[in-house]
Write an enzyme that holds these catalytic residues in place. Structure first.
Site, PDB file in Angstrom:
ATOM      1  N   PHE A  91       0.948  -1.240   0.084  1.00 31.61           N
ATOM      2  CA  PHE A  91      -0.002  -0.232  -0.106  1.00 31.61           C
ATOM      3  C   PHE A  91       0.927   1.237  -0.225  1.00 31.61           C
ATOM      4  O   PHE A  91       2.054   1.201   0.526  1.00 31.61           O
ATOM      5  CB  PHE A  91      -0.838   0.016   1.361  1.00 31.61           C
ATOM      6  CG  PHE A  91      -1.846  -1.050   1.344  1.00 31.61           C
ATOM      7  CD1 PHE A  91      -3.268  -0.753   0.635  1.00 31.61           C
ATOM      8  CD2 PHE A  91      -1.822  -2.081   2.178  1.00 31.61           C
ATOM      9  CE1 PHE A  91      -4.149  -1.311   0.625  1.00 31.61           C
ATOM     10  CE2 PHE A  91      -2.969  -2.863   2.204  1.00 31.61           C
ATOM     11  CZ  PHE A  91      -4.144  -2.716   1.272  1.00 31.61           C
ATOM     12  N   ASP A  92       0.441   2.221  -0.637  1.00 28.09           N
ATOM     13  CA  ASP A  92       0.827   3.485  -0.565  1.00 28.09           C
ATOM     14  C   ASP A  92       0.220   4.207   0.637  1.00 28.09           C
ATOM     15  O   ASP A  92      -0.858   3.663   1.191  1.00 28.09           O
ATOM     16  CB  ASP A  92       0.735   4.467  -1.758  1.00 28.09           C
ATOM     17  CG  ASP A  92       0.983   5.855  -1.482  1.00 28.09           C
ATOM     18  OD1 ASP A  92       2.218   6.061  -1.356  1.00 28.09           O
ATOM     19  OD2 ASP A  92       0.254   6.812  -1.591  1.00 28.09           O
ATOM     20  N   LYS A  93       0.910   4.947   1.585  1.00 27.74           N
ATOM     21  CA  LYS A  93       0.500   5.318   2.748  1.00 27.74           C
ATOM     22  C   LYS A  93      -0.886   6.612   2.381  1.00 27.74           C
ATOM     23  O   LYS A  93      -1.775   6.371   2.632  1.00 27.74           O
ATOM     24  CB  LYS A  93       1.381   5.876   3.569  1.00 27.74           C
ATOM     25  CG  LYS A  93       0.705   6.328   5.053  1.00 27.74           C
ATOM     26  CD  LYS A  93       1.850   6.741   6.086  1.00 27.74           C
ATOM     27  CE  LYS A  93       2.072   8.025   5.985  1.00 27.74           C
ATOM     28  NZ  LYS A  93       1.334   8.999   6.382  1.00 27.74           N
ATOM     29  N   VAL A 102      -0.935  -0.813  -4.380  1.00 23.26           N
ATOM     30  CA  VAL A 102      -2.467  -0.227  -4.253  1.00 23.26           C
ATOM     31  C   VAL A 102      -2.031   1.432  -3.907  1.00 23.26           C
ATOM     32  O   VAL A 102      -1.428   1.612  -3.091  1.00 23.26           O
ATOM     33  CB  VAL A 102      -3.274  -0.682  -3.073  1.00 23.26           C
ATOM     34  CG1 VAL A 102      -4.569  -0.204  -3.040  1.00 23.26           C
ATOM     35  CG2 VAL A 102      -3.279  -2.217  -3.273  1.00 23.26           C
TER      36      VAL A 102
END
Lengths: 615, 71
Positions: free
Chosen positions: A306-308, A505
């Site tokens: 995941f990107d934050k 994502v």
């Protein structure tokens, strides 16, 4: 006779076979029986012969040519019933195939039906009705309850509850007022809107989704390409086998039967039908998967990265805590907000947003100056106010006590940004600002692990403190902080080598390159962001993490469905081949099994349309 | 190279796709043909100096498929 519909041909030839069989049962008129059967074969067979002939003109040997050959052969050797039955079953089969295939494509049709068909535009002060394509950019469109919004645009007047399900799959209507973005294809449930058109016709999000889904459904899966190659060799091999069998045994019935089963119809169609149904199901639920290969990949992902910012978090910083040291919390907020009144900084915006919920009217600041890398200095109600970091305070000789320093550190260890507010040689207090986690982030990470994803990780450009805090809160397996965009790509490659397929994502805005370069890019909240829609492999229309679970679940189900179809089709191919060679299966029964298997494969795929994930 | 998309009447049998592809490919000056089965479209890229849209359309129609529109 030439003008009959497919359905009529099936019925007539079927009835003729029934009459003939009835006569046989009654032991009457043997010649009439045969004539009826030949007539049945001709009526059902005419379109088959015609298509065979058309293809042969281009030197293409299709399934029709094989069937024609088999039927002609059957008539020559006096097997009239077999000839009639084969043509009847072939036509009945293709009729049912067409009907059931239509069903697998129904999602696209449903989407097409959602397209708006008229628009009310204001021209020269008068409301006129035009086609949606005729609306020009910048024109004002009026939409009333029950009507579809015909363009993408910005609300300039009115307010309404809009059902955005056609685009996002979200069934709960959203309220839209001045300045909000609305999309073509969505429906006003109550209220009234005047909207300035930004995108019209083919440029609207709705048209693009439709276009992408259409393209996606025709993109072949790897398995499909393989099966097509298999079929390309299988058919001529069986034909050769038929010729060899005939030359050795002179068993013409056996040779003709082999021709009938030479096309592995169920095998060829096994994969595309599942994929069409899977993509169609996704499109209806706000998950756009761009093709069969992507479904296969998504179904076998072992790492989710995941990107934050904007993905695991909402992406909009908020004030989460106020602490006054020499004043009350309300006063701290009021003064700070006033000083930041004209600032565009994201942290300033968060402070103002919070203040606007409490104060009706804020004092106007004087001489406000931005100090890069430090903060803001301004005069509020004749007092000098400083808002910023430690450096700003130090440069202005404001001492930070040990007590305050400890407080700052503890806030920062939780991933928050603590802004210091000072005035008149005193620290007034601190404002903690943080980007909130999405509501469903914890659930999604937990479910991913439960689904058997080996590693759930986070990649971010943000600092280690903030990243560590979130990683702990979400129970992530690993996190990588302080990354530059190019670092993300190399980390993704490493993960891929270690654990297998990686899905990245992101929100598709900040991380378009990583999404484009990764093995499998998933963009969240695709509506309205064209880059994300173009570069990602999977687009989650709504900015909701749970949709990722839906996409994964759906892909796994689709892959499973596809496998069921393939195994079944291979089984049928083997059964037919063995059955024919063992002389248990003949022309008509061979055709019956062939057609039945094709229809069963399609019906199995149709089940996917009704699939609903628990997410 | 010119690219045209032919919208056909609804394709119902997967083997039709193969036929159209093979027949159009045999024309002179065809670079690439892809039959989009689900959307019932044929996408052809060709060299306009050797063949034209009419020729391609005629070939598809000779196989028994009506061309509804060309884009």
């Amino acid at each position: 006779m030439l003008k009959l519909e497919k359905g009529q041909r099936v019925v007539i030839s079927g009835l003729l076979i029934v009459f003939s069989s009835a006569l046989k049962y009654l032991n009457l008129y043997p010649i009439v029986r045969d004539i009826l059967l030949i007539l049945s074969a001709v009526i059902a067979g005419y379109p088959i012969f015609l298509n065979a002939y058309r293809a042969l003109k281009f030197r293409i040997l299709g399934i029709e040519a094989l069937v024609t050959l088999a039927v002609t052969g059957a008539i020559i050797i006096g097997e009239f019933f077999e000839a009639a039955a084969v043509t009847f079953l072939f036509m009945l089969g293709s009729y049912l195939e067409a009907k059931t295939l239509e069903k697998t494509r129904s999602s696209i049709k449903e989407l097409l039906d959602l397209a708006p068909d008229s628009a009310k535009v204001i021209r020269d002060g008068i409301e006129v009705e035009v086609l949606p394509d005729e609306v020009k950019k910048g024109e004002t469109v009026v939409i009333r309850p029950g009507e579809k919004i015909p363009i993408d645009g910005i609300v300039i007047e009115g307010s309404a509850f809009v059902n955005q399900a056609p685009i996002t799959g979200e069934p709960i209507p959203l309220e839209k007022t001045d300045g909000d973005e609305v999309f073509s294809g969505t429906i006003i449930e109550s209220g009234f809107l005047m909207v300035r058109a930004n995108k019209v016709g083919e440029d609207t999000t709705f048209s693009r989704i439709l276009h992408l889904v259409e393209e996606a459904q025709d993109k072949k899966a790897k398995t499909q390409k393989f099966l097509e190659i298999f079929a390309r060799y299988y058919t001529p091999s069986i034909m050769a086998l038929a010729a060899i069998v005939f030359l050795i045994t002179f068993d013409i019935r056996l040779a003709l039967t082999l021709l009938v089963i030479a096309c592995p119809g169920a095998l060829v169609i096994s994969t595309p039908v599942s994929i069409v149904a899977g993509i169609g199901n996704g499109a209806k639920h706000g998950v756009l998967i761009k093709g069969g290969e992507i479904i296969e990949k998504l179904g076998t992902v072992s790492v989710v990265a995941f990107d934050k910012t904007g993905t695991l978090t909402v992406g909009r910083p908020k004030v989460v805590k106020l602490k006054g040291f020499n004043t009350t919390e309300d006063e701290l907020l009021r003064i700070a907000a006033a000083a930041e009144k004209y600032s565009e900084h994201p942290l300033a915006k968060a402070i103002l947003e919070k203040a606007n919920t409490k104060f009706f009217d804020l004092p106007t600041p004087k001489n406000s100056t931005l100090i890069p890398g430090q903060g803001v200095r301004a005069e509020v109600e004749e007092k000098e106010i400083l808002i910023g970091n430690r450096k700003l305070m130090a440069e202005n000789n404001l001492e930070i006590s040990i007590e305050i320093e400890e407080y700052l550190k503890s806030e920062e260890s939780e991933g928050k940004t603590a802004v210091i507010v000072g005035s008149n040689q005193k620290i007034l207090g601190t404002i903690s600002i943080a980007d909130e986690l999405r509501e469903d982030a914890v659930l999604v990470v937990r479910e991913l692990k439960q689904m058997g994803i080996k590693k759930v990780v986070m990649l971010t450009g943000d600092n280690k403190n903030a990243a560590a805090y979130i990683a702990k809160k979400l129970d992530l397996d690993e996190f990588y902080a302080e990354l530059l965009p190019e670092d993300k790509v190399s980390i993704l490659q490493n993960l891929q080598q270690q654990y297998g397929r990686v899905a990245m994502v992101g929100d598709g805005v900040n991380d378009a390159p990583a999404l484009a370069l990764s093995d499998l890019g998933v963009a969240m909240g695709g509506v309205g962001t064209d880059v994300a829609m173009e570069t990602a492999d999977v687009v989650l229309m709504k900015a909701e993490l749970k949709k990722l679970l839906y996409a994964l679940d759906l892909s796994r189900k689709t892959v499973k469905n596809m496998k069921q179809n393939i195994y079944f089709a291979i089984f049928v191919v083997l059964v037919l081949l063995v059955g024919v060679l063992a002389k248990v299966v003949f022309l008509s029964s061979g055709m019956l099994i062939h057609e039945l298997s094709v229809i069963l494969v399609i019906l199995n795929a149709i089940r996917l349309l009704g699939f609903k994930s628990k997410f | 190279m010119t690219v045209k998309t032919f919208q056909l009447e609804t394709l119902t049998c997967p083997s039709c796709a193969g036929k159209i592809e093979a027949a159009v490919k045999r024309l002179e000056g065809i670079d690439d043909v892809s039959v989009l089965f689900t959307s019932s479209r044929v996408k052809v890229s060709f060299d306009e100096s050797q063949t034209d849209q009419r020729q391609i359309q005629k070939t598809i129609e000779a196989l028994g498929f009506d061309v509804l529109s060309v884009k």
